[in-house]
Design an enzyme around this catalytic site. Sequence first.
Site, PDB file in Angstrom:
ATOM      1  N   SER A   1     -44.490 -34.726  40.019  1.00  0.00           N
ATOM      2  CA  SER A   1     -44.044 -35.106  41.360  1.00  0.00           C
ATOM      3  C   SER A   1     -42.653 -34.598  41.696  1.00  0.00           C
ATOM      4  O   SER A   1     -42.236 -34.685  42.863  1.00  0.00           O
ATOM      5  CB  SER A   1     -44.080 -36.628  41.501  1.00  0.00           C
TER       6      SER A   1
ATOM      7  N   GLU B   1       0.789  -1.227   0.000  1.00  0.00           N
ATOM      8  CA  GLU B   1       0.000   0.000   0.000  1.00  0.00           C
ATOM      9  C   GLU B   1       0.829   1.289   0.000  1.00  0.00           C
ATOM     10  O   GLU B   1       0.444   2.275  -0.607  1.00  0.00           O
ATOM     11  CB  GLU B   1      -0.924   0.013   1.230  1.00  0.00           C
TER      12      GLU B   1
END
Length: 832
Positions: A488, A90
């Site tokens: 239960s 770059e």
Amino acid sequence: MRLLVRFLGFLFAAGTVVFLVGVAGVAGAIWHFSKDLPDYSQLQDYEPPVMTRVHASDGALLGEYSKERRLYLPIQAVPKLVINAFLAAEDKNFYEHGGIDFSGMARAAVLYAQNYGSNRRPQGASTITQQVAKNFLLTNEVSFARKIKEALLAMRIERAYSKDRILELYLNEIYLGLGAYGIAAASLVYFDKSVNELTVAEASYLAALPKAPAALHPVRNRDRAIERRNYVVDRLLENGWIKQADADKARKDPLTVTNRANGAHIFAGEYFAEEVRRDIFERYGEKKLYEGGLSVRATLDPKIQVMARKTMAAGIVTYDEAQGWRGAVSKLDVSGDWGVKLADVKSLADISPWRMAVVLETSDQSARIGFQPGRELGGAVAKERQTGIITLDGVRWAKAASGPAKGRTPTAVSQVLAPGDVIYADPLFGKDGNPVEGQYRLRQLPEVSGAMVVMDPWTGRVLAMVGGFSFDQSQFNRATQAYRQPGSSFKPIVYSSALDNGYTPSTVVVDAPIEIDQGQGAGVWRPENFSSGKYQGPTTLRNALRLSLNTVTVRLAQDIGMPLIGEYARRFGVYDELPNYLSYALGAGETTVMRMVTAYSMFANGGRRVKPTLIDRIQDRYGHTIFKHDARECRGCDAPGGWKNQPEPQLVDRREQVLDPMTAYQITSMMEGVVQGGTAIAVKEVGKPIAGKTGTTNEAKDAWFIGFSPDIVVGIYLGFDKPRPLGHGNAATGGHLAAPIARDFLKLALADKPAIPFKVPAGIKLVRVDAKTGMRAGPGDGGRTILEAFKPGTAPPDNYSVIGVADADGRVPAAQTPDAGNIMRPGTGGLY
């Protein structure tokens, strides 16, 4: 000569005027474009959107959440190789120029003139600083005005910030394709590596991407991507940043990428990860979740999670296969390339080792199947085609679920499968426990579902969570979102409220038919035991819980009152508000597995309140702790100067005492009896101290088991999402369906743990009593005695003194009829 001097003077004057006009024009342009430039000082406090990461208790990555997949990496943590790769690609003069590279601008101007009128996009001449200015402060508009503003901003940024700060902003902000922003995220997404592990070839490929990540896709545009990568390698060599040998090797390296998953990163952790995501969202909101860069340490134990997923899925499948084969997922035309057609069929990704397949041909003895091919990173169907064989052994379970052949075991593979059937299959295991090469077993996606939660009872930390058979199939979390009747398994709440208010495990209650007038025209309610028509007569509370006797529980609830039971249910967090109907004592209300497991944790830890949590700690992007679950004070943990023989640190626990510790032990001991010789006897096989309770709802629509050892609690329910009966008789009970799943899980989870008994709290007296009557044992009662837990001031009776059983005419007073209660408290000499 005079004319020449005059001419030169004229030229000089004209040149001076032109120069001054040019300077004025440039100054005017600079003034014009500078007056509305963005404020570049905001870069000083820039906080980019950073993904939130969730880690399991052992540090393994569990999940990542973001809108932009970014991990912010300080420039000091970026390897020199990666920095040089981006500079080579770059801006090789980055550390020399002042924000603008004039030689690069000249090259771009020449190319622009050459390509004028060709509609080609102008080549950029932007430095890294200019790209920072554009990405942070400007738009992507292609115009001279934007380029001028970009250049002006770049020069100002260079004067305000160091080169390293500018490069740090750039490397963390750039988009590099596949949803990755910044080099740290891109390194993970493309190569599943940290930046420190990148090779020259990999770093060069990432550095090639900023210009055109889509055009350099590693699969769709592989040749162009490799060409650009090699260009960056050449620039690295040209600048002297790598050696010739490194460059030669990098050019030859294949471009191999590993697309990293975006969901849960721990197998079987999808439901847990999604629950954590929802929790963070509710605490901090969407922006903080997806952009805040939070570091979350979850409570999940990956090993226990895999055990929970394995055993829960096996239990669900075992039940489902017992119901028979319902048929193929869908049908396909297997002529031509069946792989491409099969790849388009939606398959579940989280049920490994199951794989989707299509039946290619069948016979009586076998079927040849072709497996669904995978897809490459670009979405194309992989070319490889894998096949296998399903033999008769692989379909023996597949009895017809309906029709004339319902319930019959197949005698030929062709009775079950036909060409074109889309199915699931997994490896077939032989009698030696090893997979048979090339042979597979038929599978089907179960209709039934369920949930499991595993918790540390001392802290409330959720160690594992299974919210269903497959998260890919249904994201509805049945562990936290499904409200079901616990049946239960709620009874221990009822019994503990009684034990906390004067009753003992040896309290005797009559087990006999009972009728309840519900009033206001609602009719008469006649609760029955599971084994309808069989009653025990006078029964201790221990035996009533062990055998899960409904009539005893209803009588007990009548005596102590539903408001008291409702208060205990609220304390334990099972219900926010319990209606005052006796049926709710039998678990007729609706609650979640998470709530039930939390309640049982309070039995296991001696009655201390626990708050369930999936998160231990949350840190912000700077490492500051903003949430910590464990609020206990640790005195002495921060002693300065290290260890100097001072007293050990002390944990100060100020959590509420929900239940008397002695009561907690009594109910735990009673639930040990449920495992040792009651409805949960399947769990006895674990071979360690386990307490627990089964639950089966009306019409057997849900099957439950909640149980615990001294250090781990597990809760399970099995049921259809749209409730319907699981079956009939014992085969559809919690003891038959849910308890075996818990057994298999606890065998794995406790395999390397010692058999630690439940701790007896101070004050409890262990007295030998008759197991049936609850009375103090005599010298000759050795074969049927147990050690029972009693609080101070209570003791088992030597005998019962029942007053007023019948008068002289043989009449039983109304207060003593079965439907009035008939509760006998040992030692009181009367009926209640």
